[in-house]
Design a protein around this motif. Structure first.
Motif, PDB file in Angstrom:
ATOM      1  N   LEU A 191      13.303  -8.359   8.201  1.00  0.00           N
ATOM      2  CA  LEU A 191      12.288  -7.921   9.153  1.00  0.00           C
ATOM      3  C   LEU A 191      11.892  -9.058  10.086  1.00  0.00           C
TER       4      LEU A 191
ATOM      5  N   TYR B 146       1.499  -8.561  -7.226  1.00  0.00           N
ATOM      6  CA  TYR B 146       0.472  -7.806  -7.938  1.00  0.00           C
ATOM      7  C   TYR B 146       0.655  -7.928  -9.443  1.00  0.00           C
TER       8      TYR B 146
ATOM      9  N   GLU C  46       1.370  -1.504   0.378  1.00  0.00           N
ATOM     10  CA  GLU C  46       0.765  -2.765   0.825  1.00  0.00           C
ATOM     11  C   GLU C  46       1.772  -3.902   0.801  1.00  0.00           C
ATOM     12  N   THR C  47       2.584  -3.940  -0.262  1.00  0.00           N
ATOM     13  CA  THR C  47       3.606  -4.980  -0.337  1.00  0.00           C
ATOM     14  C   THR C  47       4.528  -4.888   0.876  1.00  0.00           C
ATOM     15  N   ALA C  48       4.864  -3.650   1.250  1.00  0.00           N
ATOM     16  CA  ALA C  48       5.752  -3.468   2.393  1.00  0.00           C
ATOM     17  C   ALA C  48       5.089  -3.982   3.673  1.00  0.00           C
ATOM     18  N   TYR C  49       3.797  -3.678   3.846  1.00  0.00           N
ATOM     19  CA  TYR C  49       3.110  -4.161   5.047  1.00  0.00           C
ATOM     20  C   TYR C  49       3.070  -5.682   5.046  1.00  0.00           C
ATOM     21  N   ILE C  50       2.797  -6.274   3.875  1.00  0.00           N
ATOM     22  CA  ILE C  50       2.752  -7.732   3.777  1.00  0.00           C
ATOM     23  C   ILE C  50       4.121  -8.317   4.106  1.00  0.00           C
ATOM     24  N   ASP C  51       5.168  -7.632   3.651  1.00  0.00           N
ATOM     25  CA  ASP C  51       6.518  -8.114   3.946  1.00  0.00           C
ATOM     26  C   ASP C  51       6.860  -7.976   5.426  1.00  0.00           C
ATOM     27  N   GLY C  52       6.073  -7.181   6.149  1.00  0.00           N
ATOM     28  CA  GLY C  52       6.284  -7.077   7.585  1.00  0.00           C
ATOM     29  C   GLY C  52       6.775  -5.712   8.052  1.00  0.00           C
ATOM     30  N   TYR C  53       6.867  -4.743   7.147  1.00  0.00           N
ATOM     31  CA  TYR C  53       7.303  -3.410   7.564  1.00  0.00           C
ATOM     32  C   TYR C  53       6.222  -2.754   8.419  1.00  0.00           C
ATOM     33  N   SER C  54       6.639  -2.107   9.512  1.00  0.00           N
ATOM     34  CA  SER C  54       5.698  -1.267  10.245  1.00  0.00           C
ATOM     35  C   SER C  54       5.571   0.028   9.459  1.00  0.00           C
ATOM     36  N   PHE C  55       4.551   0.837   9.808  1.00  0.00           N
ATOM     37  CA  PHE C  55       4.341   2.047   9.020  1.00  0.00           C
ATOM     38  C   PHE C  55       5.574   2.952   9.053  1.00  0.00           C
TER      39      PHE C  55
ATOM     40  N   GLU D 293       0.253   0.042  -4.094  1.00  0.00           N
ATOM     41  CA  GLU D 293       0.629  -1.354  -3.914  1.00  0.00           C
ATOM     42  C   GLU D 293       1.992  -1.488  -3.241  1.00  0.00           C
ATOM     43  N   ILE D 294       2.852  -0.470  -3.429  1.00  0.00           N
ATOM     44  CA  ILE D 294       4.161  -0.536  -2.773  1.00  0.00           C
ATOM     45  C   ILE D 294       3.971  -0.501  -1.266  1.00  0.00           C
TER      46      ILE D 294
ATOM     47  N   TYR E 237      10.853  -2.565  -4.460  1.00  0.00           N
ATOM     48  CA  TYR E 237      11.315  -1.344  -3.795  1.00  0.00           C
ATOM     49  C   TYR E 237      12.419  -0.752  -4.659  1.00  0.00           C
TER      50      TYR E 237
ATOM     51  N   ILE F 236       5.684  -4.679  -8.630  1.00  0.00           N
ATOM     52  CA  ILE F 236       5.937  -3.896  -7.433  1.00  0.00           C
ATOM     53  C   ILE F 236       7.204  -4.385  -6.735  1.00  0.00           C
TER      54      ILE F 236
ATOM     55  N   LYS G 289      12.277   3.974   5.310  1.00  0.00           N
ATOM     56  CA  LYS G 289      13.217   3.154   4.533  1.00  0.00           C
ATOM     57  C   LYS G 289      12.818   2.993   3.071  1.00  0.00           C
ATOM     58  N   ILE G 290      11.525   2.969   2.791  1.00  0.00           N
ATOM     59  CA  ILE G 290      11.101   2.706   1.422  1.00  0.00           C
ATOM     60  C   ILE G 290      10.445   3.911   0.775  1.00  0.00           C
TER      61      ILE G 290
ATOM     62  N   VAL H 198      -1.889  -7.129   8.845  1.00  0.00           N
ATOM     63  CA  VAL H 198      -1.308  -7.901   7.742  1.00  0.00           C
ATOM     64  C   VAL H 198       0.155  -8.249   8.033  1.00  0.00           C
ATOM     65  N   GLN H 199       0.824  -7.396   8.802  1.00  0.00           N
ATOM     66  CA  GLN H 199       2.231  -7.653   9.142  1.00  0.00           C
ATOM     67  C   GLN H 199       2.399  -8.944   9.948  1.00  0.00           C
TER      68      GLN H 199
ATOM     69  N   LYS I 139      10.067 -15.779   1.949  1.00  0.00           N
ATOM     70  CA  LYS I 139       9.668 -15.792   3.356  1.00  0.00           C
ATOM     71  C   LYS I 139       8.919 -17.052   3.722  1.00  0.00           C
TER      72      LYS I 139
ATOM     73  N   ARG J  28       8.730   2.358   9.710  1.00  0.00           N
ATOM     74  CA  ARG J  28       9.893   1.813   9.032  1.00  0.00           C
ATOM     75  C   ARG J  28       9.718   1.876   7.520  1.00  0.00           C
TER      76      ARG J  28
END
Lengths: 362, 267
Positions: free
Chosen positions: A101, A80, B164-173, B161-162, A86, A84, B179-180, A71-72, A149, B175
């Motif tokens: 990123l 959602y 998943e949102t991070a993965y969608i935003d492009g964070y690697s696991f 969901e946090i 941070y 959601i 960071k989050i 997905v990245q 983005k 990171r």
């Protein structure tokens, strides 16, 4: 840019969440996924986003198979139903995080963050933490992060469901505007037919993990392909009544009948199902050829200037939406009228045989 | 005169609670003669000599150093192991996850004495005997399950969901986790660290069995203070006071989250 689902299905521990589905979404379109709770809207979105892997089928993005891609690495954004963000970062950092990123340079990040904050009316809140904001502002922050983005695919999963009425109307008016500006493929899941109609674009109606119909929103509304779609795309749900076609007439019970005109004339004689929307039931004879039904009132709900009347017609429950305030006692007999031009005819398997005459002319 | 009965009960309760601590402090500031020969409510002959003895004699103060070394080692190892384990338990379902999760806690149900013998033999044969890491690893047996349970409770409170949102935003696991995710469960990490620290700090049996000289903890030293002239009461009391201090300090920092920690993060 197109997103194509080819025979995509999803089964989780023996339960089918999504039956094999084909769907093609085109660049710059608003696509509404409309269906009741647990009809598969979220499951389908997760497959589109790449959060879940389909059991069968493939996801094609611009002609490239992205089924197994992380997905990245996809250019997607998602918002959602829950707000959601941070919590440990400021609103500014929240919006900036996808850009950081992506390795966008500082000046560009600042410019884009401020632009999308401006669009979402978050500029005064940029230094605050998300949890210090109101619900509407938190969701705006999430929307801003999804938009900044400039993803090719923006998935909004009931983004307004947890907001109060006024905020919802406000944001709902903004979303088409934001969408116009972005040029991405928007997918918007909702349970409310009204929301689908307001957003326009295309609508896919979902029922128990199947896409029952996909097309331009007004077309799906006016000419539902089957009874299920009609039921999903009507709130309160469509009313149904069995009819028998004999010769050139459709018989409702023994006394009521309407002439079989148009496409109905060539139908074989037999048992069919008619459907009509709640707002087409009237409590007075509003057309010269209106048919009259004798019903019993079970519940009335007043919504300001309109009244929902829940009716019992020979064991079938109907809902009517009538203008004006009618404070009637439950249990009283009530005559309701229906214009034959508002009657949809489905066959016994639920497939549409003839749309209502008004829908054809519109 | 009106007497507030609640206040009386409360005062009496606090008095009983604080009495042993006060007596310890009282003793630590007296000379041995005063402790043994008379009953005094406060030191007549106030002296800091007992504390001076401890802070100048390496045989004493190295006990604190040793204890702190293995306690900190243990806390770091426990958290490093428990964080990914708790994340897995809170986010994924895998075969036997519930059984494994419960089995972890059963490790705490066995008394430490049961494990003293196997640890002693094992560490002796691999040359780890009388080292700090030996005690730290032995304490992991109790602290890792506890930390996993506490952290899992805190992690469960963070919506998936946090992630998943991070993965969608492009964070690697990795990171995303640092960071989050970690800032979100910072209080949980603090509480888990406190519990690891506390259990390791007060545990006596394993730490005494597994050490002789180089890594001897303070609690073990305190049990061996019988000199030719009998027991040195004053010094022993001073050592006791100094032993309470680190625990009191640590508990101060996590005071707001202790209740949630005792409930294993499930409040």
């Amino acid at each position: 840019m197109t997103l194509e689902l080819r025979g995509v299905s999803k089964t989780v521990s023996g339960q089918t969440h999504i039956h094999p589905t084909d769907l093609t979404l085109r660049k710059g379109t608003m696509n509404v996924l409309l269906g009741p709770t647990s009809s598969g809207k979220t499951s389908l979105m997760r497959l589109m986003a790449g959060l879940d892997l389909p059991n069968t089928g493939s996801v094609i993005w611009n002609g490239e198979d992205v089924t197994g891609m992380r997905v990245q690495d996809r250019r997607v954004a998602m918002v959602y139903q829950q707000f959601i963000n941070y919590p440990s970062m400021s609103v500014y950092e929240n919006i900036a995080s996808p850009l950081r990123l992506m390795g966008v340079d500082r000046g560009e990040i600042d410019r884009r963050v401020r632009a999308s904050a401006e669009m979402m009316q978050l500029t005064p809140m940029l230094d605050r933490k998300p949890l210090e904001l109101s619900g509407g502002q938190q969701q705006r922050c999430a929307l801003a992060r999804a938009l900044v983005k400039e993803a090719g695919l923006v998935l909004l999963d009931e983004p307004l469901a947890n907001l109060d009425y006024k905020l919802r109307e406000e944001l709902r008016a903004e979303i088409p505007r934001i969408f116009e500006a972005s040029g991405a493929i928007f997918v918007y899941a909702t349970t409310e037919p009204e929301e689908a109609l307001l957003l326009g674009g295309n609508t896919a109606t979902l029922w128990e993990g199947r896409v029952t119909q996909f097309g331009l929103t007004p077309d799906v509304y006016r000419q539902p392909a089957d009874a299920t779609t009609a039921r999903v795309f009507s709130d309160p749900p469509m009313n149904f009544l069995q009819v028998v076609k004999t010769g050139d007439r459709l018989m409702f019970g023994e006394r009521q009948s309407i002439p079989a005109t148009g496409g109905l004339r060539s139908l074989q004689d037999g048992v069919y199902m008619t459907g009509f929307r709640p707002n087409h039931l009237e409590i007075r004879a509003h057309a010269p050829d209106a048919i009259r039904f004798e019903t019993r009132l079970t519940v009335t709900e007043l919504t300001g200037s309109e009244t929902f009347v829940h009716l019992d017609h020979a064991g079938e429950s109907w809902v009517g939406l009538v203008h004006g305030v009618h404070d009637l006692k439950p249990g009283t007999p009530l005559e309701v009228w229906l214009d034959p031009r508002h009657v949809y005819v489905f066959d016994r398997d639920g497939a549409l045989v003839a749309p209502a005459a008004y829908a054809m002319s519109a | 005169m009106k007497i507030n009965s609640r206040a009386v009960v409360m005062t009496l309760y606090l008095l009983f609670l604080l009495l042993p601590i006060y007596w310890l402090l009282n003793m630590s500031l007296k000379t041995n003669t005063e402790i043994l020969n008379s009953f005094t409510l406060w030191p007549r002959d106030l002296t800091l000599a007992n504390y001076a003895t401890i802070l100048t004699d390496p045989a004493w103060y190295m006990g604190y150093v040793n204890s702190l070394i293995y306690v900190c080692l243990n806390t770091v190892i426990s958290l490093a192991v428990a964080l990914p384990a708790a994340y897995a338990f809170s986010r994924y379902s895998f075969m036997g996850d519930k059984h494994l999760f419960f089995w972890l806690l059963t490790n705490r149900m066995a008394p430490p004495a049961v494990f003293a013998l196997p640890f002693f033999q094992l560490y002796s044969s691999v040359g780890l005997f009388d080292t700090h890491i030996a005690v730290a690893l032995a304490h992991c047996l109790f602290n890792v399950p506890l930390a996993v349970w506490i952290l899992e409770g805190f992690m469960r409170g963070v919506p998936k969901e946090i992630d998943e949102t991070a993965y969608i935003d492009g964070y690697s696991f990795g990171r995303f986790f640092v960071k989050i995710f970690m800032p979100l469960i910072a209080s949980g990490i603090g509480v888990a660290a406190f519990f690891c620290f506390m259990f390791s700090w007060v545990e006596l049996l394993l730490s005494r069995t597994l050490t002789t000289v180089d890594a001897k903890p303070i609690a073990a030293i305190m049990t061996r203070t019988q000199g030719a002239s009998g027991i040195d009461w004053g010094v022993l009391a001073a050592a006791g006071v100094l032993t309470i201090v680190p625990g009191a300090l640590v508990i101060y920092f996590v005071r707001n989250y202790i209740a949630k920690g005792f409930a294993l993060g499930r409040v």
